[in-house]
Design an enzyme around this catalytic site. Structure first.
Site, PDB file in Angstrom:
ATOM      1  N   GLU A 166      57.996  41.449  30.802  1.00  0.00           N
ATOM      2  CA  GLU A 166      57.983  39.941  30.926  1.00  0.00           C
ATOM      3  C   GLU A 166      57.092  39.312  29.805  1.00  0.00           C
ATOM      4  OE1 GLU A 166      57.180  39.038  34.834  1.00  0.00           O
ATOM      5  OE2 GLU A 166      59.261  39.880  35.489  1.00  0.00           O
ATOM      6  N   GLU A 353      63.788  44.255  38.305  1.00  0.00           N
ATOM      7  CA  GLU A 353      63.147  43.860  39.204  1.00  0.00           C
ATOM      8  C   GLU A 353      63.824  42.747  39.882  1.00  0.00           C
ATOM      9  OE1 GLU A 353      59.091  42.404  38.618  1.00  0.00           O
ATOM     10  OE2 GLU A 353      58.610  44.062  37.127  1.00  0.00           O
TER      11      GLU A 353
HETATM   12  O1  IDE Z   1      55.452  39.031  41.679  1.00  0.00           O
HETATM   13  C1  IDE Z   1      56.154  40.093  41.846  1.00  0.00           C
HETATM   14  C2  IDE Z   1      56.406  40.710  40.715  1.00  0.00           C
HETATM   15  C3  IDE Z   1      55.099  41.430  40.133  1.00  0.00           C
HETATM   16  O2  IDE Z   1      54.378  42.234  40.995  1.00  0.00           O
HETATM   17  C4  IDE Z   1      55.732  42.308  38.673  1.00  0.00           C
HETATM   18  O3  IDE Z   1      54.351  43.050  38.635  1.00  0.00           O
HETATM   19  C5  IDE Z   1      56.023  41.441  37.817  1.00  0.00           C
HETATM   20  O4  IDE Z   1      56.797  42.254  36.668  1.00  0.00           O
HETATM   21  C6  IDE Z   1      56.837  40.304  38.324  1.00  0.00           C
HETATM   22  N1  IDE Z   1      57.456  39.264  37.648  1.00  0.00           N
HETATM   23  C7  IDE Z   1      57.995  38.556  38.458  1.00  0.00           C
HETATM   24  C8  IDE Z   1      58.588  37.171  37.964  1.00  0.00           C
HETATM   25  N2  IDE Z   1      57.670  36.411  37.126  1.00  0.00           N
HETATM   26  C9  IDE Z   1      56.526  35.624  37.925  1.00  0.00           C
HETATM   27  C10 IDE Z   1      56.469  34.414  37.783  1.00  0.00           C
HETATM   28  C11 IDE Z   1      55.329  33.758  38.057  1.00  0.00           C
HETATM   29  C12 IDE Z   1      54.261  34.448  38.504  1.00  0.00           C
HETATM   30  C13 IDE Z   1      54.194  35.954  38.580  1.00  0.00           C
HETATM   31  C14 IDE Z   1      55.516  36.560  38.105  1.00  0.00           C
HETATM   32  C15 IDE Z   1      57.699  38.720  39.844  1.00  0.00           C
HETATM   33  N3  IDE Z   1      56.849  40.092  39.639  1.00  0.00           N
END
Ligand code: IDE
Length: 447
Positions: A166, A353
């Site tokens: 990401e 994911e």
């Molecule tokens: O938030 C859930 C997961 C996180 O635990 C992972 O480590 C990470 O790869 C992950 N990315 C997202 C999608 N992007 C995002 C957008 C805003 C805040 C946090 C993550 C969700 N998640």
């Protein structure tokens, strides 16, 4: 109801990340990461939580692998803690750190589970941050060195590599929005970092190709689907700018060899410039073997003059929400995957994911997380639609195997199909674990 069926050769997995599950933050020579620093900075993480212990998977991975085996997954995505390998980011290698990952990967393989390894899932060695972090091009070369060592050290054991998890989160969420480590709020800094991350990805791919090792390599961008509030051009344009921040900005350089002009123009209006050195785009644009897609949510977006970065705003039109207050928008999953196919062709895709935050607790030894089951059903149905539409989906890995350290939300937000009691570290299989297990076994589910 409808039967939703999947190809017999689809890979079924689950995903986690080092800082979120390992704990053992100072064990066996591990160096500090920016998340060790950030989580111990007052006010940055809810309840002052940190990853010192997390799920203690560093010591409990054999139990975790037993749970994976019973689940029936054949692929498991984890990340390596860079400061466990290079405590100061470069230079001296920590042999204990390497040995830990050898023991872990050997245990996965012994249980018939393929390791999918993310090299960077946000835990930058603090020593590199002290020298400018991702803003410093030396960090790009340090990442290439770290990646090259890992490729060679795990040759024959790890055959699916993800360079950067990401890049949007690492650059813009962490250096412009500022809620993740290191927590800056500077658009120029964040945009510069976004380029350096793609360059780091490209240089790692180059190291992998030069090594001649067998295996596949890709990266794992996250994307959200934005739907225009109306068919007014101003809403459509506002929507496309918002989505361009996730999709075109991070896909065009890799798959087309240049940044999207409409985004460059917008950033220039904001006084942001991108300094691209000769050869950078050639590193970034080289072919990869797959792309990991992280999808969770979407929004309806409309134009709002001089509002936030893209003159747009999200409009709440009443979508159900998770316990993280994210819209549940499975159609966006199908539409996003279809857009990727239309814009970038048949690149093999692993859903690296997809999952939901629901904080259901343990009652009489059971966790009744029906809302997570419903979320998974809806999104797997969208995935099935995408597959039937010709999108080249190779696998689906749910986020997450375990409840874990959810970054700025600490342990308050639960994404696991396995509940973790963070006082006792006891694991409890949730109803969604049993549902996912049956779906994997059958290769279909009843909607
Ligand atoms: O938030 C859930 C997961 C996180 O635990 C992972 O480590 C990470 O790869 C992950 N990315 C997202 C999608 N992007 C995002 C957008 C805003 C805040 C946090 C993550 C969700 N998640």
């Amino acid at each position: 109801m409808a039967i939703i069926e999947f190809p017999k050769d689809i890979r079924w997995g689950a995903a986690t990340a080092a800082y979120q599950i390992e704990g053992a933050a100072t064990k066996d020579g591990r160096g500090l990461s920016i998340w060790d620093t950030f989580s111990k900075t007052p006010g940055k993480v809810l309840n002052g939580d940190n990853g010192d212990i997390a799920c203690d998977s560093y010591h409990r991975y054999e139990e975790d692998i037993e749970l994976m085996k019973e689940l029936g997954i054949d692929i498991y995505r984890f990340s390596v803690s860079w400061p466990r390998i290079f405590p100061t980011g470069t230079g001296e290698v920590n042999q204990s750190g390497l040995q830990y990952y050898h023991d872990f990967v050997d245990a996965l393989l012994a249980n018939g589970i393929e390791p999918m390894c993310t090299l960077y899932h946000w835990d930058l060695p603090q020593a590199l941050q002290d020298k400018g972090g991702w803003e410093n091009r030396e960090t790009v070369d340090a990442f290439a060195e770290y990646s090259d060592l890992m490729f060679k050290e795990f040759d024959g054991k790890i055959k699916k590599w993800i360079t950067i998890n990401e890049p949007w989160c690492v650059s813009f969420l962490s250096n412009f929005i500022g809620i993740h480590a290191p927590g800056y709020q500077n658009l120029q800094l964040a945009t510069t970092i976004s380029h350096h991350l793609l360059l780091a990805h490209g240089k790692a791919v180059t190291k992998f190709r030069e090594s001649g090792l067998t295996g596949e390599i890709g990266y794992a961008p996250n994307l959200e689907w934005n739907e225009p509030y109306s068919n007014k051009q101003e809403d459509i344009d506002a929507c496309n700018r918002g989505m361009g921040w996730f999709i075109e900005w991070f896909f065009d350089p890799v798959f087309k060899g240049s940044y999207p002009q409409f985004m460059l123009d917008w950033f220039e209006k904001k006084g942001v410039t991108l300094s691209i050195q000769d050869g950078d785009m050639a590193f970034i644009h080289q072919p990869i073997d797959f792309v990991g897609i992280n999808y969770y949510t979407g929004s309806v977006v409309r134009y709002k003059e001089n509002h936030e970065l893209f003159d747009n705003e999200k409009v709440d039109i009443g979508y159900e929400k998770t316990d993280f207050d994210w819209n549940i928008y499975p159609e966006g999953f199908y539409k996003a995957l279809s857009k990727l196919k239309d814009q970038y062709g048949q690149i093999p895709i692993y859903i690296t994911e997809n999952g939901a935050c629901y904080n259901d607790g343990v009652e009489n030894g059971r966790v009744k997380d029906q809302r997570r089951i419903d979320y998974l059903k809806q999104h797997l149905t969208s995935l099935s639609r995408a597959i039937d539409s010709g999108v080249n989906i190779k696998g689906y890995l749910t986020w997450s195997l375990l409840d874990n350290f959810e970054w700025a939300e600490g342990y308050d937000k639960r994404f696991g199909i396995i509940h973790v009691d963070f006082n006792t570290l006891e694991r409890t299989k949730k109803d969604s674990y049993y549902w996912y297990k049956q779906t994997i076994k059958n290769g279909w589910f009843d909607m």
